[in-house]
Design a protein around this motif. Structure first.
Motif, mmCIF file in Angstrom:
data_model
loop_
_atom_site.group_PDB
_atom_site.id
_atom_site.type_symbol
_atom_site.label_atom_id
_atom_site.label_comp_id
_atom_site.label_asym_id
_atom_site.label_seq_id
_atom_site.Cartn_x
_atom_site.Cartn_y
_atom_site.Cartn_z
ATOM 1 N N PHE A 128 0.844 -1.196 0.000
ATOM 2 C CA PHE A 128 0.000 0.000 0.000
ATOM 3 C C PHE A 128 0.884 1.253 0.000
ATOM 4 C CE2 PHE A 128 -2.745 -3.210 1.979
ATOM 5 C CZ PHE A 128 -3.930 -3.020 1.282
ATOM 6 N N THR A 129 0.420 2.304 -0.661
ATOM 7 C CA THR A 129 1.164 3.567 -0.621
ATOM 8 C C THR A 129 1.051 4.129 0.795
ATOM 9 O OG1 THR A 129 -0.746 4.965 -1.132
ATOM 10 C CG2 THR A 129 0.489 4.088 -3.015
ATOM 11 N N VAL A 130 1.910 5.069 1.114
ATOM 12 C CA VAL A 130 1.867 5.685 2.440
ATOM 13 C C VAL A 130 0.491 6.298 2.681
ATOM 14 C CG1 VAL A 130 2.802 7.583 3.827
ATOM 15 C CG2 VAL A 130 4.343 6.083 2.586
ATOM 16 N N GLU A 131 -0.051 6.972 1.652
ATOM 17 C CA GLU A 131 -1.360 7.627 1.801
ATOM 18 C C GLU A 131 -2.460 6.590 2.049
ATOM 19 O OE1 GLU A 131 1.023 8.649 -0.345
ATOM 20 O OE2 GLU A 131 1.351 10.452 0.881
ATOM 21 N N GLU A 132 -2.400 5.472 1.333
ATOM 22 C CA GLU A 132 -3.397 4.408 1.548
ATOM 23 C C GLU A 132 -3.304 3.863 2.972
ATOM 24 O OE1 GLU A 132 -3.890 2.432 -2.910
ATOM 25 O OE2 GLU A 132 -2.170 1.862 -1.701
ATOM 26 N N ARG A 133 -2.070 3.698 3.451
ATOM 27 C CA ARG A 133 -1.885 3.156 4.799
ATOM 28 C C ARG A 133 -2.405 4.122 5.861
ATOM 29 N NH1 ARG A 133 4.201 1.889 4.667
ATOM 30 N NH2 ARG A 133 4.197 2.609 2.521
ATOM 31 N N VAL A 134 -2.138 5.420 5.630
ATOM 32 C CA VAL A 134 -2.636 6.449 6.566
ATOM 33 C C VAL A 134 -4.166 6.438 6.575
ATOM 34 C CG1 VAL A 134 -2.866 8.957 6.872
ATOM 35 C CG2 VAL A 134 -0.608 7.944 6.487
ATOM 36 N N ASP A 135 -4.771 6.404 5.391
ATOM 37 C CA ASP A 135 -6.240 6.412 5.299
ATOM 38 C C ASP A 135 -6.833 5.197 6.007
ATOM 39 O OD1 ASP A 135 -6.154 8.721 3.912
ATOM 40 O OD2 ASP A 135 -6.549 7.842 1.936
ATOM 41 N N LEU A 136 -6.203 4.038 5.822
ATOM 42 C CA LEU A 136 -6.710 2.815 6.471
ATOM 43 C C LEU A 136 -6.636 2.936 7.993
ATOM 44 C CD1 LEU A 136 -5.387 -0.220 4.374
ATOM 45 C CD2 LEU A 136 -7.767 0.401 4.821
ATOM 46 N N ARG A 162 -6.606 5.686 9.764
ATOM 47 C CA ARG A 162 -7.611 6.673 10.201
ATOM 48 C C ARG A 162 -9.005 6.050 10.223
ATOM 49 N NH1 ARG A 162 -5.003 11.552 7.433
ATOM 50 N NH2 ARG A 162 -3.663 12.239 9.147
ATOM 51 N N ALA A 163 -9.318 5.290 9.192
ATOM 52 C CA ALA A 163 -10.652 4.696 9.089
ATOM 53 C C ALA A 163 -10.865 3.673 10.203
ATOM 54 C CB ALA A 163 -10.823 4.046 7.725
ATOM 55 N N VAL A 164 -9.843 2.922 10.502
ATOM 56 C CA VAL A 164 -9.959 1.877 11.519
ATOM 57 C C VAL A 164 -10.065 2.484 12.924
ATOM 58 C CG1 VAL A 164 -8.594 0.087 12.659
ATOM 59 C CG2 VAL A 164 -8.847 0.041 10.179
ATOM 60 N N LEU A 165 -9.320 3.568 13.166
ATOM 61 C CA LEU A 165 -9.334 4.185 14.500
ATOM 62 C C LEU A 165 -10.577 5.028 14.740
ATOM 63 C CD1 LEU A 165 -5.644 5.359 14.889
ATOM 64 C CD2 LEU A 165 -6.766 3.522 16.130
ATOM 65 N N LYS A 166 -11.245 5.390 13.671
ATOM 66 C CA LYS A 166 -12.409 6.288 13.729
ATOM 67 C C LYS A 166 -12.000 7.595 14.408
ATOM 68 C CE LYS A 166 -15.607 2.426 13.709
ATOM 69 N NZ LYS A 166 -15.047 1.366 14.586
ATOM 70 N N GLN A 167 -12.941 8.250 15.069
ATOM 71 C CA GLN A 167 -12.614 9.525 15.699
ATOM 72 C C GLN A 167 -12.072 9.292 17.109
ATOM 73 O OE1 GLN A 167 -12.510 12.810 14.982
ATOM 74 N NE2 GLN A 167 -12.675 12.172 12.848
ATOM 75 N N ASN A 168 -10.822 9.552 17.294
ATOM 76 C CA ASN A 168 -10.256 9.498 18.637
ATOM 77 C C ASN A 168 -9.217 10.608 18.701
ATOM 78 O OD1 ASN A 168 -8.883 9.042 20.988
ATOM 79 N ND2 ASN A 168 -8.753 6.819 20.720
ATOM 80 N N GLU A 169 -9.567 11.666 19.436
ATOM 81 C CA GLU A 169 -8.656 12.835 19.394
ATOM 82 C C GLU A 169 -7.339 12.555 20.116
ATOM 83 O OE1 GLU A 169 -11.188 13.664 23.002
ATOM 84 O OE2 GLU A 169 -11.546 12.864 20.999
ATOM 85 N N ARG A 170 -7.250 11.405 20.821
ATOM 86 C CA ARG A 170 -5.976 11.081 21.490
ATOM 87 C C ARG A 170 -5.059 10.235 20.606
ATOM 88 N NH1 ARG A 170 -5.226 8.602 26.160
ATOM 89 N NH2 ARG A 170 -7.073 7.304 26.180
ATOM 90 N N ALA A 171 -5.605 9.713 19.488
ATOM 91 C CA ALA A 171 -4.781 8.926 18.564
ATOM 92 C C ALA A 171 -4.667 9.686 17.248
ATOM 93 C CB ALA A 171 -5.407 7.560 18.342
ATOM 94 N N LYS A 172 -3.451 10.150 16.939
ATOM 95 C CA LYS A 172 -3.239 10.915 15.709
ATOM 96 C C LYS A 172 -2.506 10.027 14.704
ATOM 97 C CE LYS A 172 -4.073 15.136 17.624
ATOM 98 N NZ LYS A 172 -3.511 15.710 18.832
ATOM 99 N N VAL A 173 -2.716 10.302 13.431
ATOM 100 C CA VAL A 173 -2.013 9.536 12.396
ATOM 101 C C VAL A 173 -1.207 10.518 11.546
ATOM 102 C CG1 VAL A 173 -2.241 7.788 10.605
ATOM 103 C CG2 VAL A 173 -4.018 7.997 12.344
ATOM 104 N N ASP A 174 0.042 10.173 11.303
ATOM 105 C CA ASP A 174 0.925 11.085 10.576
ATOM 106 C C ASP A 174 1.940 10.240 9.790
ATOM 107 O OD1 ASP A 174 2.098 13.478 9.798
ATOM 108 O OD2 ASP A 174 3.127 13.832 11.706
ATOM 109 N N THR A 175 2.776 10.911 9.011
ATOM 110 C CA THR A 175 3.867 10.213 8.326
ATOM 111 C C THR A 175 5.164 10.900 8.758
ATOM 112 O OG1 THR A 175 3.882 11.693 6.431
ATOM 113 C CG2 THR A 175 2.413 9.792 6.309
ATOM 114 N N PHE A 176 6.262 10.187 8.596
ATOM 115 C CA PHE A 176 7.541 10.848 8.897
ATOM 116 C C PHE A 176 8.620 10.281 7.997
ATOM 117 C CE2 PHE A 176 10.399 7.864 11.119
ATOM 118 C CZ PHE A 176 9.557 6.783 11.265
ATOM 119 N N GLU A 177 9.665 11.086 7.812
ATOM 120 C CA GLU A 177 10.849 10.554 7.140
ATOM 121 C C GLU A 177 12.067 11.112 7.858
ATOM 122 O OE1 GLU A 177 10.707 11.707 3.005
ATOM 123 O OE2 GLU A 177 9.588 13.493 3.537
ATOM 124 N N GLY A 178 13.194 10.499 7.634
ATOM 125 C CA GLY A 178 14.396 10.934 8.336
ATOM 126 C C GLY A 178 14.484 10.291 9.696
#
Ligand code: ADP
Length: 161
Positions: A47-55, A57-73
């Protein structure tokens, strides 16, 4: 009191119930958990990074204590940018340990402010990995107990099933 923030880095290609178990347990210890999908992949991901992020987010639903992000470096630099005090990693078998210990020591050498916290896998998920899920799915085996239904759908779609 300062917010306790942890970064949970990984490939999440795709997210499994094993990852979710670690996230839910980390949320009991930390005020905020940042699930960080690595962009600098050595492995060739399905899966692309964006697809993985979307998945995720969708699985976690709304939880303001769990954030989803990407990183490099450098992970430690990213953790600092998130004001995180900790990096969460999951440990399954002894085979995970050697690599994880090495990474934790290296990261500690770079920054003493970020502590690596290991959560032991739940017995039920100790043999579960994203690569196992992909392998079983490619052989048309059942993966229902291993990933959320949304992830199964995404896998089916990838293979035009
Ligand atoms: P990476 O390529 O960084 O290992 P993964 O997505 O495979 O990325 O794993 C991210 C983190 O989640 C790692 O710390 C890994 O040990 C942990 N993890 C993955 N599956 C499980 C599981 N079934 N139980 C516990 N921890 C797990």
């Amino acid at each position: 009191m300062t917010k306790k923030i942890a970064v949970y880095p990984g490939s999440f290609d795709p997210i499994t119930f094993g990852h979710l178990d670690i996230i839910n347990r980390a949320l009991k210890i930390f005020d905020e958990v940042v699930i960080a999908v690595a962009r600098n992949e050595r492995k060739s991901p399905l899966f692309t990074v964006e697809e993985r992020v979307d998945l995720i987010r969708a699985v976690l639903k709304q939880n303001e204590r769990a954030k989803v992000d990407t990183f490099e470096g450098l992970l430690v630099d990213y953790a600092r940018s998130q004001k995180a005090q900790a990096i969460i990693r999951g440990l399954r078998a002894i085979s995970d340990f050697e690599y994880e210990l090495q990474m934790a020591q290296i990261n500690r050498g770079i920054s003493k402010d970020v502590e690596t916290v290991f959560l032991m896998t739940s017995v039920f998920y100790s043999f579960l990995s994203s690569s196992m899920v992909k392998e079983v799915h490619s052989l048309r085996g059942p993966i229902d107990g291993l990933v959320p239904p949304l992830v199964k759908k995404a896998l089916d779609a990838k293979f035009n099933r």
